[in-house]
Design a protein around this motif. Structure first.
Motif, PDB file in Angstrom:
ATOM      1  N   ASP A 257       0.801  -1.226   0.000  1.00 58.85           N
ATOM      2  CA  ASP A 257       0.000   0.000   0.000  1.00 58.85           C
ATOM      3  C   ASP A 257       0.828   1.269   0.000  1.00 58.85           C
ATOM      4  O   ASP A 257       0.458   2.261  -0.624  1.00 58.85           O
ATOM      5  CB  ASP A 257      -1.012  -0.015   1.151  1.00 58.85           C
TER       6      ASP A 257
ATOM      7  N   PHE B 198      -4.174  -0.764   2.918  1.00 56.10           N
ATOM      8  CA  PHE B 198      -4.677  -2.043   2.418  1.00 56.10           C
ATOM      9  C   PHE B 198      -3.622  -3.120   2.611  1.00 56.10           C
ATOM     10  O   PHE B 198      -2.456  -2.900   2.308  1.00 56.10           O
ATOM     11  CB  PHE B 198      -5.015  -1.942   0.927  1.00 56.10           C
TER      12      PHE B 198
ATOM     13  N   ARG C 193       1.831   2.954  -3.342  1.00 53.02           N
ATOM     14  CA  ARG C 193       0.742   3.400  -4.204  1.00 53.02           C
ATOM     15  C   ARG C 193       0.195   4.746  -3.739  1.00 53.02           C
ATOM     16  O   ARG C 193       0.298   5.070  -2.557  1.00 53.02           O
ATOM     17  CB  ARG C 193      -0.384   2.359  -4.184  1.00 53.02           C
TER      18      ARG C 193
END
Length: 442
Positions: free
Chosen positions: A199, A383, A202
């Motif tokens: 995560d 995430f 990103r």
């Protein structure tokens, strides 16, 4: 990793199975190399006993793959708390009722059998957690990260060598410039397409970086020794206020594992005592030591964005590569990864891994401290759980880039972000310097 977007479902399953098996072989190598007494011993309060790491990777695999992805019945719910990294400090883990070596091996074996069974039936699309086998890739990377942690524990243990490897390749006999120029301008940082990217990598976003110079290779032992000999550790002008307090409290005089004898520098490396090789990148230095050296050298540490632009940006096409050399996966001709050599390669090695700007060894050899705090990218979404990245964001942690000789290729790419406290020295960390161009150099 391979471009997983291009693999069909069955090829993707085969790739997952191969990566799981390859990773487990490394875990076994690290734990089978010592006896049971060594596995349960805490070699440093900074590290867990090796047997904790071994069972922990199985516990995470059970939680995410067996229970969540597979929807199967829990195997050992009674040990969830013991192997929750947020529940117990490393220094306290030897006092817990941990699984013994035999039990730990049996447990992770049972978990793996169930994972291979459910892999055959799990749809690898639809749900975000399984899209392109993300959860399996997350577990592969998690285990490889703990394998590097266990390798660091091996470096801290007393006793004769337990691990062995061939020496790395020599650097080519060529004269390299001391630094390379990276032009200013925008580039794409991070990724929105790498299937197994975590995560904090990103999303992909545009970042403008001013022109700068970057050391062609990481700072070497010989270069760092000159800083020591010049009184660098004793001269407060090179140290930040925080760094100076740490240097004084910890009585720092040289990189960890170095000692002086007979007018020469020596080091302990995985149970061997050897003279410090001058041409290798320096390793086992904290952020504060790296920052002080850079100031002494009239330079600075690169920002995270500068590091990534140097490593990934291709000025000929304007795109960001997966790796400095292109989009192909790392191999033994391009980077020193995966515990293949148990030491950094000499500065200037791996010409096939050179970045478009001319810098070398941006991937592998040593993690490189950057000047940047560990912060989320614009548009960041946690995430699959907050504790992977989000709880660490802030000024307490500094970003490291590029991987080390102990980092596996599955847990290393041009966008991969590592982070740690700036005082850490047991990790395989070094650095390279950057500087802002002078007016007549622009």
């Amino acid at each position: 990793m391979k471009d997983l977007q291009e693999l069909g479902t069955e090829d993707l399953r085969e790739h997952v199975a191969t990566e799981l098996a390859r990773t487990r072989r490394r875990s076994a190598q690290l734990t089978d190399a010592v006896d049971d007494a060594d596995l349960v011993k805490q070699h440093s309060p900074l590290m867990s006993p090796l047997v904790w790491d071994l069972a922990h990777v199985g516990s995470q695999e059970e939680l995410w793959l067996v229970r969540d992805v597979g929807g199967r019945e829990a195997i050992r719910p009674d040990i969830d708390d013991l192997y929750d990294a947020f529940q117990h400090r490393r220094a306290d883990r030897p006092e817990l009722p941990l699984l013994g070596p035999r039990e730990a091996r049996e447990y992770i074996g049972t978990v793996r059998e169930k994972v291979f069974d459910l892999l055959d039936d799990t749809p690898l699309e639809g749900r975000a957690l399984v899209e392109r086998a993300f959860a399996f890739g997350m577990i592969v990377q998690h285990e490889q990260q703990h394998d590097e942690t266990m390798l660091a524990t091996h470096q801290l243990r007393d006793g004769p060598p337990a691990l062995h490897a061939e020496p790395p390749p020599a650097a080519p006999d060529e004269a390299l410039p001391a630094e390379v120029f990276v032009p200013g301008g925008p580039f794409t940082m991070g990724t929105s397409t790498e299937a197994w990217a975590l995560d904090n990598e990103r999303p992909a976003h545009e970042v403008h970086v001013e022109a700068f110079y970057l050391d062609t290779t990481p700072v070497t032992n010989a270069e760092f020794a000159r800083f020591i000999d010049a009184g660098g550790y004793r001269d407060p002008q090179w140290w930040s206020e925080t760094g100076l307090r740490y240097r004084t409290k910890a009585s720092l005089e040289a990189p960890r594992f170095w000692f002086r004898d007979g007018g020469r520098w020596w080091r302990r490396r995985f149970g061997e005592i050897e003279e410090v090789p001058g041409d290798e990148p320096v390793v086992h230095v904290s952020f504060h030591e790296a920052e002080a050296y850079a100031a002494w050298a009239g330079k600075r540490l690169p920002t995270e964005a500068e590091w990534e632009k140097a490593a990934r940006h291709d000025p000929a096409t304007g795109r960001s590569r997966r790796y400095p050399w292109g989009d192909d996966d790392p191999d033994e001709t391009r980077a020193n990864l995966g515990q293949r050599h148990l030491r950094p390669a000499p500065a200037g090695a791996y010409p096939l891994g050179e970045a478009p700007c001319g810098a070398r060894q941006l991937i592998g050899d040593v993690w490189e401290w950057t000047a940047s705090d560990f912060l989320p990218y614009p548009g960041f979404v946690a995430f699959p759980y907050r504790e992977y990245s989000e709880v660490f964001f802030g000024s307490d942690h500094k970003v490291l880039r590029g991987g080390s000789f102990g980092t596996d290729r599955a847990a290393c790419r041009g966008t991969f972000r590592n982070w740690d406290f700036p005082i850490r020295r047991q990790i395989f960390a070094g650095f390279r310097c950057a500087r802002t161009p002078l007016p007549d150099e622009r």
